[in-house]
Design an enzyme around this catalytic site. Structure first.
Site, short mmCIF file in Angstrom:
data_model
loop_
_atom_site.label_atom_id
_atom_site.label_comp_id
_atom_site.label_asym_id
_atom_site.label_seq_id
_atom_site.Cartn_x
_atom_site.Cartn_y
_atom_site.Cartn_z
CB ILE A 145 -1.11 9.33 4.13
CG1 ILE A 145 0.29 9.08 3.55
CG2 ILE A 145 -1.51 10.79 3.96
CD1 ILE A 145 0.39 9.20 2.05
CD1 TRP A 156 -3.94 -6.00 10.07
CD2 TRP A 156 -3.94 -4.29 11.49
NE1 TRP A 156 -4.54 -6.43 11.22
CE2 TRP A 156 -4.54 -5.39 12.12
CE3 TRP A 156 -3.82 -3.09 12.21
CZ2 TRP A 156 -5.03 -5.33 13.42
CZ3 TRP A 156 -4.31 -3.04 13.50
CH2 TRP A 156 -4.91 -4.14 14.09
CB THR A 196 -12.07 7.51 9.01
OG1 THR A 196 -10.98 6.72 8.50
CG2 THR A 196 -13.06 7.82 7.89
CG PHE A 207 -2.08 0.93 1.12
CD1 PHE A 207 -3.18 0.62 0.34
CD2 PHE A 207 -2.06 2.13 1.80
CE1 PHE A 207 -4.25 1.50 0.23
CE2 PHE A 207 -3.13 3.01 1.71
CZ PHE A 207 -4.22 2.69 0.92
CG HIS A 218 -8.20 2.97 8.71
ND1 HIS A 218 -7.11 3.02 7.86
CD2 HIS A 218 -8.49 1.65 8.86
CE1 HIS A 218 -6.77 1.80 7.51
NE2 HIS A 218 -7.59 0.95 8.10
#
Length: 154
Positions: free
Chosen positions: A82, A57, A86, A22, A88
């Site tokens: 980044i 993660w 939210t 990612f 998250h």
């Protein structure tokens, strides 16, 4: 008095790098920086194991598997988080950093933190090889020093 400090030579050391896919454009720059640091300090590319995971993660669990290998002297965790709109980001950043710290303590092996946690894309770019250096390179340098320190303490 005895003073212990890790040497900054990667010669004879084996490293694991766990990198997320990612934000791969920035992560790839961090990985390149880490590899460059190891090679510039006397290490060899063939003594580096690179493991790609989907996102940040998944970094701690893969780092734990690598760190459990006896032939790996240190693990370098690399990712880019980044902040979004939210919470998250906060959950992931907190758990990844805690997970890596706990693994390093539990396994008694250096696991260095090359995960950029940035509020903006611009901040992340600055830390991936531009204005604020390359955090992958810095994490690799810490891994070299800590791997040598652990060898001298044992």
């Amino acid at each position: 008095m005895q003073i212990y400090e890790g040497k900054l030579t990667a010669e004879g050391l084996r490293f694991g790098i766990v990198a997320s896919r990612f934000n791969h454009a920035l992560v790839d720059r961090l990985v390149e920086g880490a590899i460059d640091c190891i090679v510039r300090h006397g290490g060899r590319e063939e003594d580096i194991t690179l493991v790609r995971v989907p996102g940040s993660w998944e970094i701690p669990v893969a780092a734990g598997e690598l760190a459990r290998k006896e032939d790996i002297d240190a693990v370098i965790a690399i990712g880019v988080l980044i902040r979004g709109a939210t919470p998250h980001f906060d959950y992931i950043a907190s758990e990844v950093s805690k997970g890596l710290a706990n693994l390093s303590l539990e396994l008694r092996k250096p696991i260095t933190f090359g995960v950029i946690t940035a509020d903006t894309l611009e901040q992340a770019i600055e830390r991936a090889g531009t204005k604020h250096g390359n955090k992958g390179w810095e994490a690799a340098l810490s891994a070299i020093e800590m791997a040598n320190l652990f060898k001298s303490l044992r």
